[in-house]
Write a protein that holds these residues in place. Structure first.
Motif, PDB file in Angstrom:
ATOM      1  N   LEU A 107       0.887  -1.134   0.196  1.00 47.12           N
ATOM      2  CA  LEU A 107      -0.099  -0.060  -0.013  1.00 47.12           C
ATOM      3  C   LEU A 107       0.721   1.333  -0.070  1.00 47.12           C
ATOM      4  N   GLU A 152       1.874   1.681  -3.334  1.00 54.49           N
ATOM      5  CA  GLU A 152       0.795   2.277  -4.313  1.00 54.49           C
ATOM      6  C   GLU A 152       0.123   3.581  -3.988  1.00 54.49           C
ATOM      7  N   LYS A 153       0.094   3.935  -2.751  1.00 51.05           N
ATOM      8  CA  LYS A 153      -0.524   5.155  -2.453  1.00 51.05           C
ATOM      9  C   LYS A 153       0.288   6.042  -1.480  1.00 51.05           C
ATOM     10  N   GLY A 164      -1.456   7.248   2.636  1.00 45.97           N
ATOM     11  CA  GLY A 164      -2.535   7.036   1.750  1.00 45.97           C
ATOM     12  C   GLY A 164      -3.435   6.026   2.189  1.00 45.97           C
ATOM     13  N   PHE A 165      -3.369   5.335   3.165  1.00 47.08           N
ATOM     14  CA  PHE A 165      -4.506   4.135   3.310  1.00 47.08           C
ATOM     15  C   PHE A 165      -4.612   4.203   5.037  1.00 47.08           C
ATOM     16  N   THR A 166      -5.650   3.418   5.175  1.00 50.19           N
ATOM     17  CA  THR A 166      -6.136   3.362   6.574  1.00 50.19           C
ATOM     18  C   THR A 166      -5.801   1.942   7.240  1.00 50.19           C
ATOM     19  N   ASP A 187      -7.885  -0.336   5.391  1.00 55.86           N
ATOM     20  CA  ASP A 187      -7.254  -0.863   4.103  1.00 55.86           C
ATOM     21  C   ASP A 187      -6.207  -1.874   4.327  1.00 55.86           C
ATOM     22  N   ALA A 188      -5.407  -1.869   5.234  1.00 55.71           N
ATOM     23  CA  ALA A 188      -4.265  -2.948   5.350  1.00 55.71           C
ATOM     24  C   ALA A 188      -5.083  -4.441   5.427  1.00 55.71           C
ATOM     25  N   TRP A 216      -6.422  -5.363   2.312  1.00 57.15           N
ATOM     26  CA  TRP A 216      -5.426  -5.906   1.352  1.00 57.15           C
ATOM     27  C   TRP A 216      -4.925  -7.154   1.983  1.00 57.15           C
ATOM     28  N   SER A 262     -11.871  -6.095   9.323  1.00 59.71           N
ATOM     29  CA  SER A 262     -11.205  -4.959   9.926  1.00 59.71           C
ATOM     30  C   SER A 262     -10.564  -5.173  11.249  1.00 59.71           C
ATOM     31  N   ARG A 314      -2.990   1.812  13.596  1.00 59.90           N
ATOM     32  CA  ARG A 314      -2.247   1.866  12.411  1.00 59.90           C
ATOM     33  C   ARG A 314      -0.664   2.329  12.783  1.00 59.90           C
TER      34      ARG A 314
END
Length: 237
Positions: free
Chosen positions: A53, A56-57, A61-63, A66-67, A70, A75, A85
């Motif tokens: 991530l 890519e971001k 750029g991710f939460t 999101d991880a 992925w 969650s 995080r």
């Protein structure tokens, strides 16, 4: 009704027991819903997800969710291993500094074949790490983590910097005692110089700027100018 043979009765009992075990461990979910937590090594999967991530971001750029997505888990699953995080990013950065220390230490090689040559090798290793381990590099230096976010992170960073400081001490020792700059100051100068060139020109991601020469050539020239200002004349050829 005649009783089933003993062997057949045992097969049925085993089948019932097996179904009971499956029911206990199965992640029941509606068709089309996300699979529940089941992962052989979730911590490593989350680290890989964070690295991908970041590539890519970017590091911001991710939460946390999101991880988790992925990595293919719910969650809530990451909380088994990370507080939040920031804790995940701190672990990524810690691992990055450990890899960074190993790369610098190999390049320094105990100051062989001579301190000035080894010093130049150290600079090339710095740039090489920024290029080949760009996601780790971003987590280490660009994720906005407080230095004390995690004791292990701070210790890993200190060990990596210690390689650079030992190298600076060895180079300073080539000068007459009364002309030696403080080794800490010299190591900070070289760190800032290497980091600036690495961040601007030697990255392995889209943030790399164009340069009319190789980043290694730019750093070598800059270090030579710095050493000449101290009265040293570069490594032996």
């Amino acid at each position: 009704m005649p009783r089933a043979p003993a062997a057949l009765r045992q097969i049925k009992l085993d089948a019932v027991a097996w179904c009971d075990v499956k029911a206990i461990h199965m992640n029941w979910h509606k068709p089309g819903s996300r699979r529940g937590y089941h992962h052989g090594n979730l911590r490593e999967a989350l680290i890989r997800a964070a690295l991908e991530l970041i590539a890519e971001k970017g590091p911001g750029g991710f939460t946390f969710a999101d991880a988790a997505r992925w990595a293919g888990v719910s969650s809530a699953a990451p909380y088994r291993h990370f507080r939040d995080r920031e804790a995940l990013m701190a672990d990524v950065a810690r691992r990055g500094f450990e890899r960074f220390e190993a790369a610098l230490d190999r390049a320094w090689n105990g100051g062989r074949p001579d301190p000035l040559t080894a010093f130049q090798n150290l600079g090339r290793a710095y740039l090489g790490f920024a290029r080949s381990d760009a996601s780790y590099y971003s987590a280490m230096f660009e994720a906005g983590l407080p230095p004390d976010a995690d004791p292990g992170l701070q210790q890993a960073g200190d060990r990596a910097f210690a390689v650079l400081r030992r190298a600076a001490e060895a180079v300073c020792a080539l000068l007459p005692r009364d002309e030696r700059p403080p080794a800490l100051m010299m190591s900070l100068h070289i760190w800032a110089l290497s980091h600036g060139i690495a961040s601007l020109f030697a990255r392995g991601d889209a943030a790399r700027r164009r340069l009319p020469m190789a980043p290694e050539e730019l750093l070598e020239a800059a270090v030579l100018v710095y050493l000449q200002g101290l009265g040293l004349h570069g490594p032996r050829r």
